[in-house]
Design a protein around this motif. Structure first.
Motif, PDB file in Angstrom:
ATOM      1  N   UNK A  64       0.843  -1.209   0.000  1.00  0.00           N
ATOM      2  CA  UNK A  64       0.000   0.000   0.000  1.00  0.00           C
ATOM      3  C   UNK A  64       0.870   1.248   0.000  1.00  0.00           C
ATOM      4  N   UNK A  65       1.909   1.257   0.868  1.00  0.00           N
ATOM      5  CA  UNK A  65       2.786   2.440   0.934  1.00  0.00           C
ATOM      6  C   UNK A  65       3.503   2.668  -0.400  1.00  0.00           C
ATOM      7  N   UNK A  66       3.983   1.580  -1.028  1.00  0.00           N
ATOM      8  CA  UNK A  66       4.697   1.728  -2.291  1.00  0.00           C
ATOM      9  C   UNK A  66       3.776   2.206  -3.398  1.00  0.00           C
ATOM     10  N   UNK A  67       2.532   1.706  -3.411  1.00  0.00           N
ATOM     11  CA  UNK A  67       1.580   2.151  -4.436  1.00  0.00           C
ATOM     12  C   UNK A  67       1.253   3.632  -4.282  1.00  0.00           C
ATOM     13  N   UNK A  68       1.367   4.152  -3.043  1.00  0.00           N
ATOM     14  CA  UNK A  68       1.112   5.569  -2.783  1.00  0.00           C
ATOM     15  C   UNK A  68       2.389   6.400  -2.915  1.00  0.00           C
ATOM     16  N   UNK A  69       3.513   5.707  -3.227  1.00  0.00           N
ATOM     17  CA  UNK A  69       4.768   6.434  -3.368  1.00  0.00           C
ATOM     18  C   UNK A  69       5.388   6.802  -2.044  1.00  0.00           C
ATOM     19  N   UNK A  70       4.971   6.188  -0.997  1.00  0.00           N
ATOM     20  CA  UNK A  70       5.498   6.502   0.344  1.00  0.00           C
ATOM     21  C   UNK A  70       6.492   5.419   0.751  1.00  0.00           C
ATOM     22  N   UNK A  71       7.736   5.780   0.932  1.00  0.00           N
ATOM     23  CA  UNK A  71       8.777   4.806   1.323  1.00  0.00           C
ATOM     24  C   UNK A  71       9.222   4.976   2.761  1.00  0.00           C
ATOM     25  N   UNK A  72       8.786   6.018   3.397  1.00  0.00           N
ATOM     26  CA  UNK A  72       9.195   6.264   4.781  1.00  0.00           C
ATOM     27  C   UNK A  72       8.572   5.202   5.694  1.00  0.00           C
ATOM     28  N   UNK A  73       9.386   4.611   6.540  1.00  0.00           N
ATOM     29  CA  UNK A  73       8.886   3.638   7.517  1.00  0.00           C
ATOM     30  C   UNK A  73       8.810   2.209   7.005  1.00  0.00           C
ATOM     31  N   UNK A  74       9.256   1.973   5.762  1.00  0.00           N
ATOM     32  CA  UNK A  74       9.191   0.598   5.237  1.00  0.00           C
ATOM     33  C   UNK A  74      10.089  -0.356   6.014  1.00  0.00           C
TER      34      UNK A  74
END
Length: 575
Positions: free
Chosen positions: A222-232
């Motif tokens: 979900x985070x990657x699909x939203x372009x969010x890499x912080x906290x992975x």
């Protein structure tokens, strides 16, 4: 008196001249003796066969006569029989007559000679004495017959008793078989109960771990699909932690079922305990007084040292939990020799063992609780504080190592765990120099690894990891394809293979074929489940190692590096 008895006590008379025979018979009968006259030697021989107490014979009836029949009868007498002959001689003293008389004693054996003329009383007395001697012979015969009868009766009784024993033995075997069948049914019932516990506990624990892994991957996606890499990193760490917990659980289950592959080494338990003492002391905490007493001259044992460390640490943790308010924890070692009785009581083979004893001064256990402590998922700890696999894992490890674990406990006084490990007369290997500091990335220069695994994902990940480390990797997806590579002229420095492979050849069979083609080839098994029949009594041969799935990729790279740097010479292809 019966007819037989009357013949046995009669006197047979042979006197061929005139009325000597009839006169002698009349004389004897008047003296109360049974007597019967015989006309010639042939009639005498027939009379002897019918029975006689004594024989009265005039010597003229025997002189120069054919005595073959009489001699034959005398020679064939029973062992108890020695028929008396009374010979009436004349006054003739010729040397020929004297020599003949001496020879007659050898032929008739038991003879008495009376010279005529003779008084009637003398003749009667002589024959009465002969008959008394014959009567004693009959008594001996009766005793012998009674003894023979007793022997026959004894043989009959022995035969009857033997039949009874045989029948009782058959019945006893039947009862033993019936008891064994009942015990087997009971063990199967207990095993099915344990399987039920395993199923429930396994499903609960693995569902939690799968939820952690799946949830982390879902959030990462979900985070990657939203372009969010912080906290992975947080989700990656959570998934990796769940995988590690699943691996630990799998290893414990394999240990319980005694199908865990061990890498046994000659181990000095005193040294192992000493190396762990500081770790144990920190783990149990300052409220517990730790005492370590290693026996002098302690024997070595052949065990997997890593599993023994885990077992010891687990026992100490259990002891700590049994002493919430603090107490005393002692670790002792000693040499012990078990004879037949002591070994049977512990379900062990007679012999020499190293005993590792862990004792606490904790709360102890009731007997009905102690009886179940080695069962999987059985725990007395609160929900969430214990899996119930620790002691079952130790039990499986001990049995697979040829040893045993037993418990001695008393409520309010504490618990003692006794771990028996078989003695080894070999000496521990000297550790080689530590080379783990070498850079993994530079380790694979010029080395070729044959990688066989039917799981494409694992094969892809392992191949990329090893290629990144500088190795050349040849891939195969089943046993036959891997064997074709081994049969070729391709250089192979290390075989890395799964155990469970398709294509009709498992990993162990591929390894055996590889060793026949390339005897010095080193082999690394990577598997999540190692059959004892594949690995060989749960122990690996020299030059073979195993890495249990799931494993860290860095651990695989380090294991490959360690195996390949120990011997630098490449394995030549088959001629």
């Amino acid at each position: 008196m019966t007819a037989v008895e009357s013949t046995e006590f009669r006197v047979l008379v042979l006197a061929p001249i005139g009325r000597d025979a009839s006169a002698s018979v009349d004389l004897l009968r008047k003296g109360g003796l049974a007597a019967e006259a015989c006309d010639d030697l042939a009639r005498l021989a027939v009379g002897l066969k019918s029975g006689a107490g004594a024989v009265l014979v005039a010597e003229e009836a025997l002189f120069k006569a054919d005595l073959t029949a009489i001699e034959s009868w005398v020679a064939q007498q029973a062992a108890w029989s020695d028929l008396p002959f009374v010979i009436l001689t004349s006054h003739l003293d010729h040397p020929v007559i004297k020599a003949w008389r001496q020879g007659l004693a050898g032929k008739l054996q038991n003879i008495s000679m009376l010279e005529r003329p003779i008084q009637p009383i003398t003749l009667t007395s002589a024959l009465q004495a002969a008959l008394r001697a014959r009567h004693r012979q009959y008594e001996v015969r009766s005793l012998l017959e009674a003894r023979e009868q007793a022997a026959r009766e004894l043989e009959r009784l022995v035969a009857a008793r033997t039949r009874q024993w045989q029948e009782a033995n058959v019945e006893l075997k039947r009862q033993i078989e019936e008891r064994e069948n009942l015990e087997a049914s009971l063990r199967q019932s207990q095993k099915m109960e344990a399987v039920g516990q395993l199923t429930g506990g396994l499903a609960h624990d693995f569902n939690n771990m799968l939820t952690g892994i799946g949830g982390s991957l879902d959030l990462m996606k979900r985070r990657l699909s939203e372009g969010r890499t912080q906290g992975l990193d947080r989700y990656i760490s959570a998934a990796q932690a769940a995988v590690k917990r699943a691996g630990v659980l799998t290893h414990r289950l394999l240990a319980f079922s005694r199908r865990q592959t061990l890498e046994p080494k000659v181990t000095n338990v005193n040294r192992l305990v000493a190396e762990m003492e500081e770790l144990i002391r920190r783990t149990v905490g300052p409220s517990i007084d730790l005492e370590v007493a290693g026996a002098a001259g302690l024997w070595n044992t052949l065990v997997d040292p890593n599993q023994l460390e885990n077992a010891l640490l687990n026992l100490c943790l259990n002891a700590r939990d049994a002493m919430p308010a603090g107490g005393r924890l002692s670790i002792e070692t000693e040499n012990t020799s078990l004879d037949g009785t002591a070994a049977r009581e512990r379900d062990l083979a007679p012999g020499n063992y190293v005993l590792l004893r862990v004792t606490d001064s904790g709360v102890g256990m009731l007997p009905d609780i102690a009886a179940h402590v080695f069962e999987p998922f059985f725990t007395t700890k609160p929900l969430g504080e214990g899996t119930g696999l620790g002691l079952s894992m130790i039990y499986g490890f001990a049995r697979q190592s040829g040893g045993q674990i037993s418990i001695h406990t008393e409520v309010g006084k504490g618990t003692t765990m006794c771990l028996y490990l078989p003695r080894s007369r070999d000496e521990p290997e000297v550790d080689s120099a530590d080379e783990t500091g070498k850079a993994i990335e530079a380790a694979g220069e010029g080395k070729v690894v044959l990688l066989i695994d039917d799981e494409a994902t694992i094969r892809m990940l392992a191949a990329e990891l090893l290629e990144d480390a500088g190795y050349s990797v040849v891939e195969a997806w089943d046993g036959p394809s891997g064997l074709r590579v081994l049969q070729s002229s391709t250089r192979i420095d290390l075989l890395v293979t799964d155990v469970g492979l398709p294509g009709g050849m498992n990993g162990r069979q591929v390894a055996d074929a590889a060793r026949s083609l390339r005897p010095d080839l080193k082999i690394l098994f990577i598997t999540g489940y190692a059959e004892n029949a594949v690995v060989g009594n749960g122990q690996l041969e020299k030059g073979m190692h195993i890495l249990a799935k799931p494993f860290d990729m860095d651990l695989l790279a380090q294991k490959v590096q360690d195996m390949l740097t120990s011997v630098s010479a490449p394995t030549p292809p088959p001629a």
